[in-house]
Write an enzyme that holds these catalytic residues in place. Structure first.
Site, short mmCIF file in Angstrom:
data_model
loop_
_atom_site.label_atom_id
_atom_site.label_comp_id
_atom_site.label_asym_id
_atom_site.label_seq_id
_atom_site.Cartn_x
_atom_site.Cartn_y
_atom_site.Cartn_z
CE LYS A 152 0.95 33.39 55.13
NZ LYS A 152 0.63 32.94 53.77
CD GLU A 227 -1.72 19.48 62.22
OE1 GLU A 227 -0.73 18.72 62.08
OE2 GLU A 227 -2.50 19.74 61.31
CB CYS A 261 -0.15 16.67 58.56
SG CYS A 261 -1.81 17.08 59.07
CD GLU A 353 4.67 16.14 56.51
OE1 GLU A 353 5.23 17.24 56.55
OE2 GLU A 353 3.59 15.88 57.06
P1 NDP Z 1 5.01 25.86 54.94
O1 NDP Z 1 5.17 25.39 56.32
O2 NDP Z 1 6.08 26.68 54.32
O3 NDP Z 1 3.65 26.71 54.76
C1 NDP Z 1 2.57 26.72 55.67
C2 NDP Z 1 2.08 28.15 55.89
O4 NDP Z 1 3.11 28.90 56.57
C3 NDP Z 1 1.78 28.92 54.62
O5 NDP Z 1 0.71 29.83 54.85
C4 NDP Z 1 3.07 29.70 54.40
O6 NDP Z 1 2.90 30.83 53.58
C5 NDP Z 1 3.41 30.07 55.81
N1 NDP Z 1 4.81 30.42 56.05
C6 NDP Z 1 5.92 30.01 55.36
N2 NDP Z 1 7.03 30.53 55.92
C7 NDP Z 1 6.63 31.29 56.97
C8 NDP Z 1 7.31 32.07 57.95
N3 NDP Z 1 8.65 32.18 57.94
N4 NDP Z 1 6.60 32.71 58.90
C9 NDP Z 1 5.25 32.60 58.93
N5 NDP Z 1 4.55 31.87 58.03
C10 NDP Z 1 5.22 31.22 57.06
O7 NDP Z 1 4.72 24.61 54.03
P2 NDP Z 1 5.12 24.42 52.48
O8 NDP Z 1 4.03 24.99 51.71
O9 NDP Z 1 6.49 24.96 52.19
O10 NDP Z 1 5.20 22.85 52.38
C11 NDP Z 1 6.44 22.22 52.64
C12 NDP Z 1 6.24 20.94 53.37
O11 NDP Z 1 5.63 21.23 54.62
C13 NDP Z 1 5.31 19.94 52.72
O12 NDP Z 1 5.95 19.19 51.76
C14 NDP Z 1 4.90 19.14 53.91
O13 NDP Z 1 5.90 18.21 54.20
C15 NDP Z 1 4.82 20.17 55.02
N6 NDP Z 1 3.45 20.65 55.25
C16 NDP Z 1 2.74 20.13 56.28
C17 NDP Z 1 1.44 20.52 56.46
C18 NDP Z 1 0.59 19.97 57.56
O14 NDP Z 1 -0.62 19.85 57.40
N7 NDP Z 1 1.16 19.66 58.72
C19 NDP Z 1 0.76 21.47 55.57
C20 NDP Z 1 1.63 22.00 54.55
C21 NDP Z 1 2.91 21.57 54.41
P3 NDP Z 1 3.08 30.76 51.97
O15 NDP Z 1 2.84 29.38 51.56
O16 NDP Z 1 2.04 31.69 51.52
O17 NDP Z 1 4.46 31.23 51.70
#
Ligand code: NDP
Length: 451
Positions: A152, A227, A261, A353
């Site tokens: 996903k 991660e 990240c 972050e």
């Molecule tokens: P999320 O953690 O929400 O998104 C990452 C993935 O998880 C996406 O595919 C998202 O789906 C999915 N997801 C969201 N909620 C759920 C859930 N309850 N159960 C299962 N999967 C879920 O990141 P955001 O896009 O909201 O970003 C917010 C913050 O997160 C950023 O500002 C940053 O600080 C951090 N981040 C860190 C990353 C890293 O590389 N470590 C990468 C991305 C974000 P969908 O987006 O389709 O809703």
């Protein structure tokens, strides 16, 4: 349809069909059936298919790079590097099926052997910042170890994952071994995490969602690798190469507009070189070309979404801006590279972050002091130590609570070496030889030989 907005223009440029969560049962059942024969197949065949996927990605590398660049807002040069890394990842793990070695263990009365068995169907949930790269870090070792995969991608950036599924099928990957599902995390992602037919979840994203996934996975004792976020420090000692330490921040902190990240978003600089460092940094930041991601000379593009830009702006709102670079006006999710100084270690910009092109600069005087301050965070993902003193570099590297450290460099990720976080930056490691551990179970078999 899920409409996708191009970050550089703010306009809809593509749409994908959402997956009905009700179809997940059938998807997982088909994956489980296909996984059985994939795991039983000749390891050389699995290796061949992974190499063919790598070749297929390589053939379409420019189209994939352009798609990633438009969907994420990533500069095209960086997107090309990312796709090259995806090819290398599939090639690296294509060597794994024939090298999934077990042990023989001395025991009384017989022979004891171990096997590394696939987990079954694994669910992958990936973010929007490096969509195809992060998907490949999970898909390649999962398939190499004999698993089937349901992936996903983030709802904002699914396009290259959809292409990967097509390329893999064309390359000869049997049906149902890699299925991409599209939809929001809180519904579809959660359904994947809670699905009883999924044996493991590999997730990259925010610590908030990682915590939720770990809690839900616990109900079924589901395996998880996480991660998560980071708040990585760069530490610059007086004997550092200041030119390299500052110019490197173009990639190390502002790369992918800071949506990384591993971004070194906190920079600790020794008091004796603070002024020289800041002078150099001002010139470096002013020189970052921010603009159209598809333009060859662009070094930094827009943020992925208006929501992400607003989140960054809100976090920085009451922080002291020392200087800023430039960014285009008008449509698109632009945010200029920004340097904050002086900033108290307790300020939210120094603790949370940011995930935007923003760094806070902090002054220090002592080695122990800076290690303590760098460690004063819930995160522990990456970090950099800049010094000419090798002994100090190793002392400090051993002292920093983080999983991926670089000395006189800002690199974090190599396909051949382990990557992952300490503390709330995650659980488990990706990439390198040990990633296969995260996609296999150890089975122990005792054969009695005594009469
Ligand atoms: P999320 O953690 O929400 O998104 C990452 C993935 O998880 C996406 O595919 C998202 O789906 C999915 N997801 C969201 N909620 C759920 C859930 N309850 N159960 C299962 N999967 C879920 O990141 P955001 O896009 O909201 O970003 C917010 C913050 O997160 C950023 O500002 C940053 O600080 C951090 N981040 C860190 C990353 C890293 O590389 N470590 C990468 C991305 C974000 P969908 O987006 O389709 O809703």
């Amino acid at each position: 349809m899920i409409e996708l907005v191009e970050p550089a223009t703010g306009e809809v440029f593509a749409a994908v069909e959402p997956t009905d969560p009700a179809t997940l049962d059938a998807i997982v059942a088909d994956a489980a059936a296909a996984q059985w024969s994939w795991a039983a197949a000749d390891p050389a065949y699995r290796a061949h298919v992974l190499r063919a996927i790598a070749d297929g990605i390589e053939r379409e590398r420019e189209e994939l790079a352009r798609l990633e660049s438009r969907n994420v807002g990533m500069p095209i040069a960086d997107a090309r590097d990312a796709v090259a890394g995806v090819v290398a990842t599939f090639r690296y793990y294509s060597a794994a099926p024939e090298r999934l070695l077990g042990d023989t263990i001395p025991v009384a009365g017989g022979i004891d052997v171990t096997f590394r068995e696939p987990i079954g169907v694994v669910g992958l949930v990936t973010p929007w910042n490096f969509p195809l790269s992060i998907a490949s870090w999970k898909v390649a070792p999962a398939l190499a170890a004999g698993n089937a995969v349901v992936l996903k991608p983030a709802e904002l950036t699914p396009l290259t994952a959809i292409e990967l599924e097509r390329i893999a099928r064309t390359a000869g990957l049997p049906d149902h071994l890699l299925t991409v599902v599209n939809g929001p995390g809180p519904t579809l992602g959660r359904a994947l995490v809670e699905h009883p037919g999924i044996g493991k979840i590999a997730f990259t994203g925010s610590t908030r969602v990682g915590r939720d996934i770990a809690a839900r996975a616990a109900a079924g004792i589901k395996r998880v690798t996480l991660e998560l976020g980071g708040k990585s420090a760069a530490i610059i000692f007086p004997d550092a190469d200041l030119d390299a330490a500052t110019t490197g921040l173009v990639g190390g902190a502002f790369g992918n507009a800071g949506q990384d990240c591993c971004a070194r978003s906190r920079v600790f600089v020794h008091a004796s070189v603070r002024r020289q460092f800041l002078d150099r940094l001002a010139a470096v930041v002013a020189g970052i070309t921010v603009g159209d991601p598809l333009a060859e000379r662009t070094r930094m593009g827009p943020l992925v979404s208006a929501r992400q830009r607003d989140r960054v702006a809100a976090l920085v709102a009451d922080a002291p801006v020392l200087f800023r670079g430039t960014a285009p006006d008008g449509p698109g999710h632009w945010y200029a590279p920004t340097v904050l100084h002086p900033v108290a270690d307790e300020h939210p910009v120094a603790r949370e972050e940011i995930f935007g092109p923003v760094i806070s600069v902090h002054e220090f005087t002592g080695e122990d002091e800076v290690v303590r301050r760098a460690n004063a965070t819930v995160y522990g993902l990456a970090g950099s130590i800049w010094t000419a003193d090798l002994g100090r570099a190793l002392r400090v590297a051993r002292g920093i609570e983080a999983g991926a450290l670089a000395v006189n460099s800002y690199t974090s990720v190599r396909i051949t070496t382990p990557f992952g976080g300490f503390k709330q930056s995650g659980l488990g490691r990706e990439l390198g030889p040990y990633a296969l551990d995260a996609y296999t179970e150890t089975k122990n078999v005792y054969l009695r030989t005594e009469a």
